[in-house]
Design an enzyme around this catalytic site. Structure first.
Site, PDB file in Angstrom:
ATOM      1  CG  HIS A 184       3.550   4.823   8.666  1.00 16.84           C
ATOM      2  ND1 HIS A 184       4.036   5.472   7.561  1.00 16.84           N
ATOM      3  CD2 HIS A 184       2.823   3.782   8.188  1.00 16.84           C
ATOM      4  CE1 HIS A 184       3.613   4.848   6.467  1.00 16.84           C
ATOM      5  NE2 HIS A 184       2.876   3.840   6.822  1.00 16.84           N
TER       6      HIS A 184
ATOM      7  NE  ARG B  47      -2.490  -0.624   3.124  1.00 19.96           N
ATOM      8  CZ  ARG B  47      -3.149  -1.608   2.558  1.00 19.96           C
ATOM      9  NH1 ARG B  47      -4.011  -1.372   1.623  1.00 19.96           N
ATOM     10  NH2 ARG B  47      -2.944  -2.851   2.958  1.00 19.96           N
ATOM     11  CB  THR B  48       3.388   2.494   2.391  1.00 17.17           C
ATOM     12  OG1 THR B  48       2.501   2.256   3.483  1.00 17.17           O
ATOM     13  CG2 THR B  48       4.125   3.791   2.622  1.00 17.17           C
TER      14      THR B  48
ATOM     15  NE  ARG C 154       7.012   0.642   5.721  1.00 11.71           N
ATOM     16  CZ  ARG C 154       5.730   0.383   5.950  1.00 11.71           C
ATOM     17  NH1 ARG C 154       5.331  -0.876   6.087  1.00 11.71           N
ATOM     18  NH2 ARG C 154       4.857   1.353   6.049  1.00 11.71           N
TER      19      ARG C 154
ATOM     20  CE  LYS D 268      26.701  -8.673  -2.050  1.00 11.81           C
ATOM     21  NZ  LYS D 268      27.014  -7.863  -3.239  1.00 11.81           N
TER      22      LYS D 268
END
Lengths: 308, 308, 308
Positions: free
Chosen positions: A136, A55-56, A108, A86
Site C-alpha cells: 500500500h 478513506r483511501t 485497489r 462474469k
C-alpha cells in the site's frame, strides 16, 4: 527519478522523497487551505476498487478534485459488481478502461500482485491503492511524511511497529521506506503468531537496518519516538487467541501514554478499534487523525507529479 | 431521423447510420484524441443501473465527461440499493428522477421491456443500456461501427454469430441492424439448445436476409469476414452440458485462427472467458479490444445527437 | 437564524421558514428552470449514506450540481462497504472526512441519533438526510413547502397523517414543524398498533395543537385539506396483521378520492406501494410527484443558505 506507475514503496528514492516529494506535499497543504487549484484541469482519473475503502478512495478522489482534475469513473466494489463477477480478468478490465482514455487509474485489488499485473497492460499510470496482503505504497508515503512533519526528521528515529505484523501491509511498505534513511531503529512488537514475515527481516538485514522483535510494548515504549499501531485484521483471518494476546501486550492505553516520551507520537493507518483505548484520542501525541489528513496532501502531490 | 429515446436497434435507419452516425463517430474519436471538448457543457446525465456493468457504465459516463457534460447522479446497483428494494416501480423512479431535471437518463434494467416502460413516463430521453434478455442497442451500434471501420463496409459481408445465441442480447440487436444492409450473410453457430430464437429468424426471413444455422464453427470459418463470438452466460442460466458443447464446437483457438481469412476479424462484446483461448488476444485479427474502445466514440456520438 | 448543522426539524423557526426559506426555494425553482447557476462554485460536498436512498441522495447531489458545486465523494452503502465494516465508529469516519476539507457532509445513518453524534465532531456542516427511526428534517422542509405552494398557506389547514405512524420518521418531523403554525388541525389515522408515539403527542399537547386519533381514513377524509399518506415499512418490522388493517382502513383509492374536498391534496414521501391505488396517480390532487420535485428546490435552498 521519473514517476509513472506507483506499485511498491521500494521504488521511491530517498533523494526524491526529501528534495521533491516532501516539499511538494507541503505546498499541496497550502493549496488545500486556499480551496484548491486548477493545475490538473482536463485530467481524468478512474478509481477501480475491488475491495472497500472509504478513506483511501475518498482521499484520492478529493485530491484529484482539489487540483482541478475529474474523477470520470468510480466503482467501490468491482469484485462484486463489475464484469469481474462474469469472470473477466483484471488485465482485460485494465485494457478496456485504457481504451476510455484515463490519465490515471487508481487501483485497489484484493490479491497480492494485482497492481503489478495491471501495469503490464496499462498505458495509463496505475497507482496501487493496496493489493491484498501485498503493498500500500501511498500509505507508506503518507506515513513517512507524517514522521517527517511531526518529528522534523526521519534519520535517527526509533520506531515501534505494533500488532498483527504478519498481515498488515502498511508496516511492510513502511519498513521498506524507512530502510532508506540512516540510523533508523525498528522494534517489531507482536505475539509469536503475528510476527513480521521473514522477507522483510531479510531485507532489513541486507541493508543493515537495526531491528529487534519483542512481545510487550510496555517494555520498550519509553525508548521510541514513534509507535506505529496497527489494527487486528479480522477480515484477513487473525485468530481470536492471537487477538487476545495483542490486546494484553500491544494495546495503547493510559499506562502506555504514561510511559511514552513527551515528544513521541502515536500513528495508526486507521480505522482503529480495540487496539487503542478511547482515552488516547485526546492526547496531543495521538497523531493518527493528522496522519489521515496528510493522506490528502501526499496524494495530491503524487497526482501532480504523475500527471503534470 | 430525429432521435429522442434509444430503445431498440430496429429504430436506426441505414441512411442515418451511414450519413450521420458513422461520420460523427469518427469525429468523436478525434475529439477524444484531443482530450475532449465542451459541446455538451451544462448538460446533465443520470446513470441508473439495476444490474452490474463496468464497461457500459464507464463508457457512457466518460463519453459524457469528454464532451463537457456532467454525470449528476450515478447508481450501479439500483435493484439492491435504491427504493426499488422498498417496492417502487421502475415507472415511479423514472417519474421522480425526471423531476430532478436530467437532460438524459441512461438505464440498464434487469427485465426485458424496461427501457420501453421508462420511455412511457419520461420527458428526458432514455437510452437503453441493456434490458435483461431484451436489447442492448448501443452495443449493436458500436458493433456495426466496428465492422464498418475494420472492414471498410457492411453490405456484402459474411458473419458468423457464435455461442449461446438463445440468451445473448447483443447478437439479437446486431441481427436487426445487419438486416438493413444488402447482401449480408449470417451463420448462426450454436449447440441445438442455444439456437437463435424464432422471432429473429422470422424477422430475417421476412427481410430476405440469407442465414444458415450450424453447430461447428470450424466448418464455415474459412468463409466468413467476421466471427462474432459471445460469452456463455452462466448468470442467465446456461446449462453445463450446453457449455461443454460450446467449448468443443464454438471455441476460438489457434486451430480456428489457422482456418480464418487473412482479412477477417474476431469480435466479442466482452468480457470474454473460456470461449476465446488466451493465445488469440495477440492475433491482429482479434478486434474486440478495439471494438470496446469504439464503444466510447459511438456513445459520444449518440449523446451529441440526442443532447445537442 | 444562522444555519450550520441541520439535525432536526424543531430547529427551524416559523419566521425563518416564511421570510427566508420559502422565498429562496421559489427562487431556486427558477434557477433550476434556467439550467442552473454557479453560486456554489468551488464548494465541495460529501454524501455519506449508511442506508440506501435513491431519491434523497439524487436530489442532494443534483441540487449541488445545479448550483455549481461539486460532489467530491459519494458512497451509497457505507455500512456495508466502508471502513464501518472494519469496526470504525461514525465519529472517527466524520473526523477523517473533515480532514479532506468538505464544505458540507450529507449524512444518512441507520440509527437514531447519528446526525447529532456527527455534529459533535464535525467542523463541516452536517445535513441529516435521515437517521434510522429518528428524523428526516429536509423531508419535513420539502413537505411543508409543498403544502405552502399547493394550498397557498399552512396556518389553519387540516391534515390527516395516515398509515404506520409509529415507524415513519417523516410524519414525526412534519408534526414538529406544523406545530409552529397557528390553527393547524391534525388527524392521526392508523391501526392501534401503529399509532403515533407518545413523545410527539405530548409535544403537540404542550404546544396546544389540536389533534385527534382515528382508525378509518374514510370517516374524516371529507374534512381535510391534506392527506399525508405513508408507506408500510416492511424493512422496519411492520407486522403483516397490521399491514392488512392499514390496507382496509387507510388505503387511498377511488372511494377516498370521491370523498375528498376538491381543493385538497394527497402527499406521500414515496416510494408508494400498496397504500395508494394506481388509479390515484392520475388525479390532479395527487401531489406526491410534485412534492418529490420540491425536494430538489428545498435542498438547493438549504445548500445555498448553509454554504453561501
Amino acid at each position: 527519478m521519473k514517476l509513472h506507475h506507483v506499485v511498491k514503496s521500494q521504488q521511491f528514492e530517498r533523494k526524491w522523497l526529501e528534495r521533491e516529494f516532501f516539499p511538494l506535499t507541503r505546498e499541496m497543504e497550502k493549496i488545500a487551505n486556499k480551496g484548491g487549484s486548477d493545475i490538473l484541469s482536463g485530467k481524468r482519473m478512474i478509481t477501480l476498487f475491488y475491495e472497500p475503502s472509504t478513506r483511501t478512495r475518498a482521499s484520492f478522489e478529493i485530491a484529484m478534485n482539489l487540483l482541478g482534475g475529474k474523477v470520470v469513473f468510480s466503482t467501490e466494489n468491482a469484485r462484486q459488481f463489475s464484469s469481474a463477477a462474469k469472470g473477466e480478468s483484471l488485465e482485460d478490465t485494465i485494457r478496456i478502461l485504457n481504451g476510455y482514455r484515463p490519465d490515471v487509474i487508481v487501483l485497489r485489488y484484493d490479491e497480492e500482485g494485482g497492481a503489478k499485473r495491471a501495469t503490464e497492460v496499462s498505458r495509463a499510470p496505475i497507482i496501487n491503492a493496496g493489493d491484498g496482503t501485498g503493498q500500500h505504497p501511498t500509505q507508506a508515503l503518507l506515513d513517512l511524511y507524517t514522521i517527517q512533519k511531526e518529528l522534523g526528521k526521519i534519520a535517527g528515529i526509533t520506531i515501534a511497529m505494533v500488532g498483527d505484523l504478519a498481515r498488515g501491509r502498511t508496516v511492510r511498505s513502511l519498513s521498506y521506506l524507512l530502510s532508506k534513511f540512516s540510523d533508523v531503529k525498528i522494534y517489531f512488537i507482536s505475539p509469536e503468531m503475528a510476527k513480521m514475515k521473514k522477507d522483510i527481516k531479510d531485507y532489513l538485514r541486507r541493508r543493515k537496518v537495526w531491528f529487534k522483535e519483542r512481545h510487550d510494548l510496555r517494555e520498550i515504549v519509553s525508548k521510541v519516538d514513534v509507535i506505529y499501531q496497527t489494527r487486528t485484521q479480522k477480515e484477513r483471518g487473525a485468530l481470536s487467541k492471537e487477538r487476545e494476546k495483542i490486546k494484553s501486550f500491544c494495546i495503547i492505553n493510559r499506562n502506555v501514554l504514561n510511559l511514552m516520551k513527551k515528544g513521541a507520537i502515536i500513528m495508526h493507518p486507521l480505522p482503529h478499534v480495540e487496539e487503542i483505548a478511547s482515552e488516547v484520542d485526546l492526547d496531543p501525541r495521538a497523531a493518527y487523525f493528522r496522519q489521515a489528513e496528510n493522506g490528502l496532501y501526499t496524494r495530491m502531490a503524487l497526482l501532480k507529479i504523475i500527471l503534470n
